[in-house]
Design an enzyme around this catalytic site. Sequence first.
Site, short mmCIF file in Angstrom:
data_model
loop_
_atom_site.label_atom_id
_atom_site.label_comp_id
_atom_site.label_asym_id
_atom_site.label_seq_id
_atom_site.Cartn_x
_atom_site.Cartn_y
_atom_site.Cartn_z
N ARG A 59 0.81 -1.21 0.00
CA ARG A 59 0.00 0.00 0.00
C ARG A 59 0.85 1.27 0.00
NH1 ARG A 59 -5.28 -0.56 2.83
NH2 ARG A 59 -4.40 -2.64 2.64
N THR A 60 1.78 1.36 0.92
CA THR A 60 2.55 2.60 1.05
C THR A 60 3.41 2.82 -0.19
OG1 THR A 60 2.59 2.32 3.44
CG2 THR A 60 4.22 3.82 2.49
N LYS A 87 22.14 -5.49 7.49
CA LYS A 87 21.36 -4.30 7.21
C LYS A 87 22.20 -3.03 7.31
CE LYS A 87 18.49 -5.92 10.20
NZ LYS A 87 17.49 -5.91 11.26
N ARG A 109 11.80 2.94 3.36
CA ARG A 109 11.21 2.13 4.44
C ARG A 109 12.28 1.15 4.88
NH1 ARG A 109 5.52 -0.82 5.04
NH2 ARG A 109 5.04 1.37 5.45
N HIS A 137 6.03 6.75 11.06
CA HIS A 137 5.51 6.57 9.72
C HIS A 137 4.72 7.85 9.43
CE1 HIS A 137 3.97 5.01 6.11
NE2 HIS A 137 3.36 3.92 6.52
#
Lengths: 322, 431
Positions: A59-60, A87, A109, A137
């Site tokens: 969605r985002t 990461k 993100r 967010h």
Amino acid sequence: MTATLGKDLVGLEHLSPEQIRLILDTAEPFKEVSERPIKKVPALRGKTIVNLFFEASTRTRISFEFAEKRLSADTVNVAATGSSVSKGENLVDTARNLEAMRIDMVVIRHPSSGAAQFLGKRIRSNVINAGDGKHEHPTQALLDLLTIRDKRGKIAGLKVCLVGDILHSRVARSNLWGLTKLGACVGVCGPSTLMPRGIEELGVTVFRRIEEAIEWADVLNVLRLQLERMEMGFIPSLREYYRVFGVTPERLERAPREIIIMHPGPMNRGVEIDSRVADGPHSVILDQVTNGVAVRMAVLYLLAGGRPELADAAQRDAGGMH
Amino acid sequence: MRPLVLRGGRVIDPSRGLDQTTDLLLQDGKIAGIGTGLSAPEADVRDVTGKVVAPGLVDVHVHLREPGNEDEETVASGARAAVAGGFTAVCAMPNTDPVTDNQAAVGFIIRQSVRAGLARVYPIGAVSVGQKGEQLAEFGEMVGAGAVAVSDDGKPIVSGHLMRTALEYARTFDIPIADHCEEPTLAAGGVMHEGLVAARLGLKGIPAAAEEIMVARDIVLAELTGGRVHLCHMSTRGSVDLLRRAKERGSRVTAEVTPHHLALTDHACEDYDTHAKMNPPLREAADVAALRGALKDGVIDCIASDHAPHAYDEKDAAFDDAPFGVVGLETAFAVAYTELVQGGVLALPELVARMSTVPAQVFHLPGGTLTPGAPADVCVLDVAARWTVDAAHFHSKSRNTPFQGRALAGRPVLTIVAGRIVHDTEAAPAR
């Protein structure tokens, strides 16, 4: 209007009420762009934007991508999930490589809290946080604010309760800051295992029972329950979560006033929210999704240096036939 | 080696309650005398008027990364950083790669330190083979090779049974077991103190209870076994309460605290500053106040740096991904002097006791005293010095300090080990 956003949008905690209102006001004219047959304005023509998603998102990511394309930016999507490289190493090197490619904006993100700020400090491009770990967010909270303002005509003085996993939710944090800054009263409700210790000190009201929250609130923002929380032992079962904390029509019937139901998606139907509520008359869940594109257009536009008073003009010029 | 007279300094020796302006004579690697007008044939004379002359500082908790991570620190570079910080003796934790869990590995550390010829480096052996928390390491052989204590530091001793047997077995050798107190299921995944700052930053917290549960367990087991437990890097007010009550009962328990836990709170983690990420984490102002009070009262025995070098690129990461730990040898005295002595918590002789005399006693090390006949391990401190921390000037191979840019008072200017000058800011151009 003197407020500007600065280089990055990392979160709402450090924005002023004026800056938040600026984004919401700038989003208004952009709503209309998405209603046209030709959904495009030239505001970001020639700008290059990378959507850098270290975590799965549908969605985002799509919402950002539509916002970028409707502003005529050139976009590249990078999905960096499941990398074998650690990461941290990825992030530093990614920053350097992006910088070297002279891109204009990065939408990031990342599963680590602080990752967006980390990137923003290391590159000249604008950085927009699309969710960093359990931190913030901001565009989700902005679209929530816009939706509340649309439905109630104001935010100040409203009682808004965030329901569910407050401890691990970046949506909850961003909403808490945004709502507080715009003068709303904020409540939180959920199992105590999913409530940060000392959250009362942030000026919120804590409800241990969903019935009390419903009795208090004008707006319920029902958060997604991450299913792995059960495996981690924070709650015994999804069944019981629904029984104790689920937002059901039966519970809403006892609300003393008209209540707005929000959810940032994706929903676990029958866990945190009953389908009859999600699809019912109180739900504004799809309005949130629609507003998401407009809010993200506003953020992109403002960070790129666009002046809010020109947002109207920008879309008029491009639209032509309106 | 010619004798050395330190002329006209303020000589502080907490081991004898001495604090007076006088001369100190060092000869044949020993303290040879204290008194005005001392001299010896052929002696070098150093005027230290206005400076403090103290027994060399002793740090019972450092990580020197050799063998295994020589890019971050070596025994030699760590010993160099130590003497620059006024330390004449440091105890090296065994979480090296491979783990220092046998007599050969202990001997290697000692050989490397002798080769460096700077601070004395006393190895601490592992409690368990490979620090795996299962089988006891060979305490006897490691002590025979020069180990002064055992610890699984970096990790807690999770098994209550292992801790009990270690305490019992160590009695034969009269060495302390130094424990990193952390209940692993409560601390799992945590990266900073559990509190409001963590809640705001969206970072997983390590609750104070994770430390306190293990402090309580260790005290109980020390009382059960009669063994000596030394609790590393205390960070919470709850730990202080437990220690205070244990000491009132006469338990054989000692404890240390780091300069950063005495000076900083979890607010240092704001902006995701990975140089404020350490384990145990920085706590709250009330914890800092309790730790300071405990140090003053002797509930906490000594200051130890927990010097933990890390490569710059490891710390240049998202907060979750960065390693725990900060360097401390070259800032320990100044941070402690600024925060505790200038801050009105301790008198200078008390600080010297907590950084030299007492840690030497706790780990049964020579040093920590200026008694004639003792090793000539001495530091000269310029407490009038004002300086600003710049990690680029560290002698350590690593730069991961939470005090970068901080204005501090007090600086070691001359460090002497066994009568030999090993650090001298006047000889080398001040960097």
